[in-house]
Write a protein that holds these residues in place. Structure first.
Motif, short mmCIF file in Angstrom:
data_model
loop_
_atom_site.label_atom_id
_atom_site.label_comp_id
_atom_site.label_asym_id
_atom_site.label_seq_id
_atom_site.Cartn_x
_atom_site.Cartn_y
_atom_site.Cartn_z
N LYS A 323 0.82 -1.21 0.00
CA LYS A 323 0.00 0.00 0.00
C LYS A 323 0.86 1.27 0.00
O LYS A 323 0.46 2.30 -0.53
N TRP A 324 2.03 1.18 0.63
CA TRP A 324 2.92 2.33 0.74
C TRP A 324 3.62 2.67 -0.57
O TRP A 324 4.20 3.75 -0.71
N THR A 325 3.55 1.78 -1.54
CA THR A 325 4.33 1.95 -2.77
C THR A 325 3.83 3.08 -3.66
O THR A 325 4.51 3.46 -4.62
N PHE A 326 2.63 3.60 -3.36
CA PHE A 326 2.09 4.69 -4.19
C PHE A 326 3.03 5.90 -4.18
O PHE A 326 3.00 6.72 -5.09
N ILE A 327 3.88 5.99 -3.16
CA ILE A 327 4.81 7.12 -3.06
C ILE A 327 5.80 7.11 -4.21
O ILE A 327 6.10 8.14 -4.82
N PHE A 328 6.33 5.93 -4.53
CA PHE A 328 7.40 5.82 -5.52
C PHE A 328 6.93 5.28 -6.88
O PHE A 328 7.67 5.36 -7.85
N LYS A 329 5.71 4.74 -6.93
CA LYS A 329 5.24 4.11 -8.16
C LYS A 329 5.20 5.06 -9.36
O LYS A 329 5.66 4.70 -10.45
N PRO A 330 4.69 6.30 -9.21
CA PRO A 330 4.66 7.20 -10.38
C PRO A 330 6.05 7.46 -10.95
O PRO A 330 6.22 7.53 -12.17
N ALA A 331 7.04 7.62 -10.07
CA ALA A 331 8.40 7.86 -10.54
C ALA A 331 8.97 6.64 -11.24
O ALA A 331 9.64 6.75 -12.27
N GLY A 381 5.75 14.21 -7.25
CA GLY A 381 4.33 14.55 -7.42
C GLY A 381 4.10 15.39 -8.67
O GLY A 381 3.09 15.20 -9.38
N PHE A 382 5.04 16.29 -8.97
CA PHE A 382 4.94 17.11 -10.17
C PHE A 382 4.97 16.25 -11.44
O PHE A 382 4.17 16.45 -12.36
N ALA A 383 5.89 15.28 -11.47
CA ALA A 383 5.96 14.38 -12.63
C ALA A 383 4.69 13.55 -12.77
O ALA A 383 4.21 13.29 -13.88
N ALA A 384 4.12 13.13 -11.63
CA ALA A 384 2.86 12.37 -11.66
C ALA A 384 1.73 13.23 -12.21
O ALA A 384 0.89 12.76 -12.98
N LEU A 385 1.72 14.51 -11.83
CA LEU A 385 0.71 15.43 -12.33
C LEU A 385 0.85 15.63 -13.84
O LEU A 385 -0.15 15.63 -14.58
N LEU A 386 2.09 15.78 -14.30
CA LEU A 386 2.34 15.92 -15.74
C LEU A 386 1.81 14.70 -16.50
O LEU A 386 1.24 14.84 -17.59
N SER A 387 2.01 13.53 -15.91
CA SER A 387 1.56 12.29 -16.55
C SER A 387 0.03 12.30 -16.71
O SER A 387 -0.49 11.85 -17.74
N LYS A 388 -0.66 12.83 -15.72
CA LYS A 388 -2.14 12.86 -15.78
C LYS A 388 -2.66 13.79 -16.88
O LYS A 388 -3.77 13.61 -17.38
N ILE A 389 -1.84 14.79 -17.27
CA ILE A 389 -2.26 15.69 -18.35
C ILE A 389 -1.53 15.34 -19.66
O ILE A 389 -1.32 16.19 -20.51
N HIS A 390 -1.10 14.08 -19.74
CA HIS A 390 -0.51 13.51 -20.96
C HIS A 390 0.83 14.15 -21.34
O HIS A 390 1.18 14.24 -22.51
N ILE A 391 1.58 14.57 -20.32
CA ILE A 391 2.98 14.99 -20.55
C ILE A 391 3.85 13.94 -19.89
O ILE A 391 4.05 13.91 -18.68
#
Length: 395
Positions: A323-331, A381-391
């Motif tokens: 469950k804790w892996t959400f921290i590093f999964k986007p990266a 978190g910034f990179a994860a946000l970029l991913s959500k807007i298709h960047i």
């Protein structure tokens, strides 16, 4: 353990190394403890920062068997995979060259500030290598953005000037930059995997060959190859490939035994310990030095990487404590964007003189460390946000 094709611990360890990379790169070194930062070139030792990059290189090699399997399931032939490997390698080398030349730029000769030129380059990179949505009605627009990115990169290269007015210089390969080193490491491991036809014994032999090259290079026995070192020096030196191919060996073992953790554990833990011991044995002749790229440093980092992965695999994929892996999964799943996007923020901050990096100061190590930790977390978190807007960069 669930028999799933994607092994979460690979993404998480890759994400963890990226988080630590952002953290140590942001540390204000004069005030933080020595064990967190890079050791000096002639110093026999290593800090946390000296493991982070080889830890990521290790994961580059480790992911190759699974990445190639995924492409084969989509119908790609070995030739198509080879072409993909070459394009990806050249892309990483090209981006690496631009990045390594940023700090060489002479603003007066170029006619643009270093920060503005760097932002220009990064925007071009994102336009070219962004993973655009697969929507046919916008296909022409997306192609136009890629073309615009290439035009921007060509112009940036054309106007680049370094040196002085009496002795101007253009862009050089230098040490290729972090992404360039990753490119060479990926190339060595991917080509090895292809030419050995996935036979682990042959891969081990080639891995040992790169360790030998690293040793010979450190002993100045390969100086006769100096004429080709400006291009192929990373391969000739053997250090980066020796790290990446160790990851490839572990990736192949994991691919073979991922549903039999006990057998995998019996193989990987002693393997990690043996590699660590090899690092200490090599220390008799070579100091532990990231800057020098010594074989002792490479083997110690490989041993640490193997054992850290074993622990993560046990916790995440075997015990399913994830469950804790959400921290590093986007990266871990968006590594190139996570690495490059913070640089754009840095250059914007420096360009406008924004007081955001106030924690980089001389009087408090705690403030410097916590500031860097928060920076790394925010950038993930910034990179994860970029991913959500298709960047999202994809090579």
């Amino acid at each position: 353990m669930n028999n799933k094709t994607r092994i979460l611990s690979i993404d998480i360890m890759r994400g963890l190394t990226l988080f630590l990379m952002l953290f140590v790169n942001d540390l204000y070194e004069p005030v933080v403890p020595k064990w967190l930062i890079h050791a000096k070139a002639n110093e026999d030792g290593m800090g946390l920062a000296d493991w982070v990059f080889p830890g990521f290189l290790f994961m580059v090699g480790m992911a190759i068997p699974f990445a190639f399997l995924s492409r084969q399931k989509k119908g790609d032939s070995n030739f198509q995979i080879l072409i993909h490997t070459m394009v990806r390698t050249l892309s990483l080398l090209l981006i690496g060259i631009f990045m390594v030349n940023i700090h060489r730029l002479n603003p007066e000769l170029t006619g643009i500030s270093t920060y503005a030129w760097a932002i220009w380059v990064y925007i071009s990179i994102f336009l070219i290598w962004n993973n655009y949505p697969s929507q046919n009605k916008y296909r022409t627009f997306f192609i136009s953005l890629k073309i615009l990115g290439w035009i921007g990169l060509v112009i940036a290269a054309y106007i680049f000037k370094a040196g002085t007015s009496t002795s101007p210089e253009w862009m050089i390969t230098s040490w290729w930059g972090i992404l360039g080193l990753i490119g060479w490491g990926y190339f060595a491991a991917a080509i090895t995997y292809l030419i050995t036809k996935k036979k682990i014994a042959y891969v081990v032999v080639i891995w040992l060959g790169f360790i030998a090259l690293n040793i010979f290079s450190q002993l100045q026995m390969l100086n006769f190859l100096n004429p080709i070192k400006p291009v192929f020096g990373v391969l000739i030196d053997g250090n980066v490939p020796a790290i990446t191919l160790c990851g490839l060996v572990v990736g192949m073992l994991l691919k073979s035994y991922k549903t039999d953790f006990k057998k995998l554990q019996i193989i990987l833990i002693p393997f990690g310990v043996i590699v660590l011991i090899l690092g200490f044995i090599l220390r008799i002749w070579f100091i532990i030095s990231k800057i020098q790229g010594t074989p002792s440093w490479a083997m110690l980092c490989n041993g640490i990487s193997i054992l850290v992965f074993c622990l993560l695999f046990f916790i995440i994929d075997q015990k399913l404590i994830n469950k804790w892996t959400f921290i590093f999964k986007p990266a871990g799943q968006n590594s190139l964007t996570t690495y490059l996007a913070p640089d754009v923020i840095y250059y914007l901050i420096w360009s406008f003189g924004l007081p955001i990096l106030f924690y980089k100061q001389d009087h408090s190590a705690i403030l410097a460390i916590f500031g860097a930790l928060i920076w790394a977390a925010v950038m993930i978190g910034f990179a994860a946000l970029l991913s959500k807007i298709h960047i999202k960069l994809k090579l």
